[in-house]
Design an enzyme around this catalytic site. Structure first.
Site, mmCIF file in Angstrom:
data_model
loop_
_atom_site.group_PDB
_atom_site.id
_atom_site.type_symbol
_atom_site.label_atom_id
_atom_site.label_comp_id
_atom_site.label_asym_id
_atom_site.label_seq_id
_atom_site.Cartn_x
_atom_site.Cartn_y
_atom_site.Cartn_z
ATOM 1 N N SER A 672 0.796 -1.226 0.000
ATOM 2 C CA SER A 672 0.000 0.000 0.000
ATOM 3 C C SER A 672 0.825 1.272 0.000
ATOM 4 O O SER A 672 0.270 2.361 -0.061
ATOM 5 C CB SER A 672 -0.927 0.018 1.223
ATOM 6 O OG SER A 672 -1.813 -1.068 1.195
ATOM 7 N N LYS A 715 -8.768 2.642 5.919
ATOM 8 C CA LYS A 715 -7.750 3.673 5.768
ATOM 9 C C LYS A 715 -8.371 5.068 5.774
ATOM 10 O O LYS A 715 -7.820 6.005 6.369
ATOM 11 C CB LYS A 715 -6.975 3.451 4.477
ATOM 12 C CG LYS A 715 -6.158 2.159 4.459
ATOM 13 C CD LYS A 715 -5.500 1.944 3.112
ATOM 14 C CE LYS A 715 -4.706 0.630 3.098
ATOM 15 N NZ LYS A 715 -4.088 0.366 1.790
#
Length: 787
Positions: A672, A715
């Protein structure tokens, strides 16, 4: 040794008055701890003694005693009477051993007594046998107070003769009973039916009791026998009432017939009885009726949980199909989310909404396959597995069973793989014939609604994960936490601490500050602990005012200023960024293995060297490869980015690059951070900074394309908790933001969707706000218009 108290008298004497004149001096050999906090003392007798005078009673007894040394047997003694008594005692001892053999006592016991008789003196042997044979309490005291060997042998011979006579009478009765038994068997053998033989056998039992002198106890024995028969009849009724399938009932009845032939004192009887109890208690055909009221189910789910629209919609779909079709194989649902978001309590709410029984099975740390499938009955202490135990406890064949922490089972251990044992349980096409090793008969689990919970799907084996319908439960927003605290947590804690609802008043602004500045989690567990701390502080304040008589001065309101007094300085700042943006520092977004989202700071710097890349911060292999790709891309595009003046110049020819992820003790891995790493390196060499309120997540390829990543909602929620204003995401993750992120958060954060790393640089980098001249040699053509 105490004297027995006289009947009808009240004993008001001192301890010394209640003691017998003679006693035995013993030596303590060892002391051992036994169960229930007790001790066992092993002592060896030394000699007998006589109390001459008592010196004191308290705190302990103190006496003047006279010891008597045990007289040693003398074969050359001139006392003819003593030799006669010794000879008679030896003969009686041999007769006693012979009678014990006739009674078929254990051979080791007889051998031990024979060895003792051959090797021991007559006086020692007499002491032992007198303690074994039947004697009265007074006779034992008389024997203790006799100090001469001849007198003790006279007593022992008399009592041994009496004991042998009683044993002869008993043996004659047994022989007579055996003759009666033979006569009964000869009369009924081969001539009578089964019922007639049972009748005559019972008559035989009565005859045996009569010959043994137990005629008065016949009624008691009959009641015991009838009680045992009633118990067996009740067990048979339970087996029939269970309404098992024909194959299972045939196995159970065969085991029941075998049980009736076993003696209750045998170990096999208890094993067989326990097995039949388990089989009879299983809900083979008993079930509850589902309450298919969709509106009431929706109201209950909404009342128990705020948000979680996807979960509620899936449950209502299941209930609706059952109502329309009338039957449906129960799906296997797996709730995946961070700790504290209500996965377990949601399972209870589903069971309550469907009016089904609920049972929870904790799989955390389960490492034995037998815990799931049960032990085979060949093992000592065998028991059914957790699934059959849960069905037995639920008492219906269609409960809601919650398999908690299914991702934390121990796999491929020495005791087998419990995850593999769950494959049949959680397969809707196979669990209608689930076979537990202990029950050893197929059991239908297709009507059970299994709900599994997990923090992450990464540790769940792929075959097991394929059998479950995964429903992601993300963390809560601050608005959702505020609603949960107002509706559930605060009233629960006030009641738990013994206060009334109106005695603690917390405004929404105070609760929101408590959630933002004192907790940073996806769930609400720590949030509830902080609320409990506030309620306890108000409880102390109320108690102090009540004790002082100034209860009217108590203030039930909790303000934001009170939080700092109660909980101390705030733990987290809403703005996580530094005061000033710095070149080479970028904020990334990460997804932890427990299902939480978090921010991830990335720092880059360079120093003189020869082009090495150094990575620190407890990084895994995947994130290290992402850093290598990011640096390679920047080096390949350095001239186009105007970071070098010639395409043949190596950007890091005389420099070493060091990239660090703070919180070095926390392990980090995953795909990520690719665009964040590339942006950090470009920011480092260009001198251009990234705003502290901008965060990004996404992976890059070697050609500079931005690839999608997972955990978008978690997130985004973490960025929202941290005060991020702009989030850069891969364009292919736009659907995740639209479908999963709450509208209130979408409206408060600016989302920038990118396809290449050039789009990322265009959206992230800013002009130096301190008035420094921007050199045009580094600016790529696509960034000139933006800057």
């Amino acid at each position: 040794m105490p004297m027995p108290p006289q009947s009808g008298s009240t004993d008001r004497s001192t301890p010394s008055d209640s003691l017998f004149q003679f006693g035995c001096l013993a030596k303590v050999l060892r002391v051992e701890r036994v169960g229930f906090g007790g001790y066992a003392i092993f002592a060896e007798g030394v000699s007998r003694f006589r109390v001459q005078a008592m010196l004191q009673d308290k705190p302990h007894l103190l006496a003047k005693v006279e010891h008597f040394v045990e007289q040693v047997e003398d074969v050359n003694s001139r006392d003819g009477d003593l030799l006669t008594q010794i000879t008679a005692f030896r003969e009686l001892s041999k007769s006693f051993i012979s009678k014990m053999r006739d009674l078929q006592l254990p051979d080791p016991l007889i051998a031990q007594l024979s060895k003792l008789m051959d090797n021991s003196k007559s006086g020692v042997l007499a002491n032992i046998l007198v303690s074994v044979i039947e004697t009265t309490y007074e006779e034992k005291l008389e024997y203790l107070s006799t100090t001469t060997l001849k007198a003790r042998l006279i007593m022992a011979n008399e009592w041994m003769t009496r004991q042998l006579h009683d044993m002869n009478d008993w043996l004659m009765k047994c022989l007579k009973v055996l003759k009666i038994s033979q006569q009964i068997h000869s009369n009924i053998e081969g001539k009578l039916s089964k019922k007639q033989r049972e009748y005559y056998l019972r008559q035989q039992l009565n005859a045996i009791k009569t010959e043994l002198g137990e005629k008065d106890e016949q009624t008691q024995g009959g009641s015991a026998g009838s009680a045992e028969d009633e118990e067996m009849s009740e067990l048979k009724r339970r087996i029939i009432a269970a309404r098992m399938p024909k194959e299972a009932e045939a196995v159970a009845m065969r085991e029941f017939k075998r049980l009736k032939k076993l003696h209750p004192s045998s170990a096999e009887w208890s094993v067989s009885r326990t097995y039949l109890d388990v089989v009879a208690d299983l809900p083979w055909s008993k079930h509850t009726q589902d309450v298919l009221d969709i509106s009431k189910a929706r109201s209950q789910l909404d009342g128990d949980h705020f948000g979680l629209d996807n979960v509620k919609r899936r449950v209502l779909e299941y209930l609706s199909v059952i109502k329309v079709k009338g039957d449906l194989k129960a799906p296997i649902i797996c709730f995946v989310g961070p700790p504290g978001v209500g996965k377990t309590s949601l399972g209870k709410s589903i069971a309550s909404a469907m009016h089904r029984e609920f049972h929870r099975i904790s799989l955390g740390g389960v490492r034995d396959e037998a815990d799931i499938r049960g032990h085979r009955r060949t093992y000592v202490g065998a028991l059914p597995g957790l699934i059959m135990h849960g069905m037995r406890k639920a008492s219906v064949n269609n409960p809601v069973i919650l398999l908690d922490e299914i991702d934390k089972t121990v796999q491929s251990s020495y005791y087998g793989d419990p995850s593999a044992a769950l494959l049949e349980v959680l397969d809707p096409e196979q669990n209608n014939t689930f076979t537990d090793h202990y029950v050893n008969m197929p059991f239908d689990l297709s009507k059970v609604l299994f709900i599994a919970t997990a923090n992450s799907v990464d540790t769940i084996p792929a075959p097991l994960l394929d059998r479950m319908e995964v429903i992601q439960i993300p963390g809560y927003t601050f608005e959702e936490k505020l609603h949960i605290a107002r509706q559930h947590l605060l009233p629960k804690q006030i009641k738990a601490h013994g206060l009334e609802v109106d005695q603690v008043q917390i405004s929404d602004e105070t609760l929101l500050k408590l959630a933002e500045n004192y907790t940073r989690e996806s769930g609400v567990r720590n949030f509830e602990r902080k609320i409990a701390s506030v309620v306890r502080a108000k409880c102390v304040e109320w108690a102090e005012f009540k004790e002082s008589g100034n209860i009217d001065n108590y203030n039930q309101h909790v303000t934001e200023k009170d939080l700092e007094t109660i909980l101390g300085l705030q733990t987290y700042e809403k703005e996580i960024a530094q005061n000033d943006a710095e070149a080479g520092v970028v904020t990334g977004l990460a997804y932890s293995g427990s299902g939480n989202g978090d921010i991830l700071m990335i720092e880059a710097t360079y120093m003189p060297g020869d082009g090495k890349l150094q990575l620190t911060g407890s990084l895994g292999d995947v994130i290290r490869e992402s850093a290598q790709i990011a640096l390679t891309w920047v080096k390949a595009q350095a001239y186009e980015l105007k970071l070098t003046r010639s395409p043949n110049v190596n950007l890091v020819e005389h420099r070493d690059v060091h990239i660090h992820f703070p919180a070095g003790a926390v392990a980090k891995d995953g795909p990520s951070a690719g665009i964040a790493l590339a942006t950090s390196i470009v920011s480092l060499f260009s001198g251009k900074r990234v705003p502290t309120t901008t965060a990004m997540t996404g992976e890059i390829s070697l050609r500079g394309r931005v690839l999608p990543v997972g955990g978008i909602k978690e997130k985004v929620l973490a960025a929202h908790r941290a005060g991020i204003k702009t989030i850069i995401l891969p364009a292919r993750n736009r659907k995740d933001v639209t479908g999963d992120v709450p509208e209130t958060i979408r409206n408060s954060i600016e989302f920038v969707y990118v396809q290449t790393i050039s789009d990322v640089l265009q959206a992230a980098l800013i002009i130096d706000e301190r008035g420094m001249e921007v050199s045009s040699h580094w600016i790529p053509s696509r960034l000139e218009s933006h800057l």
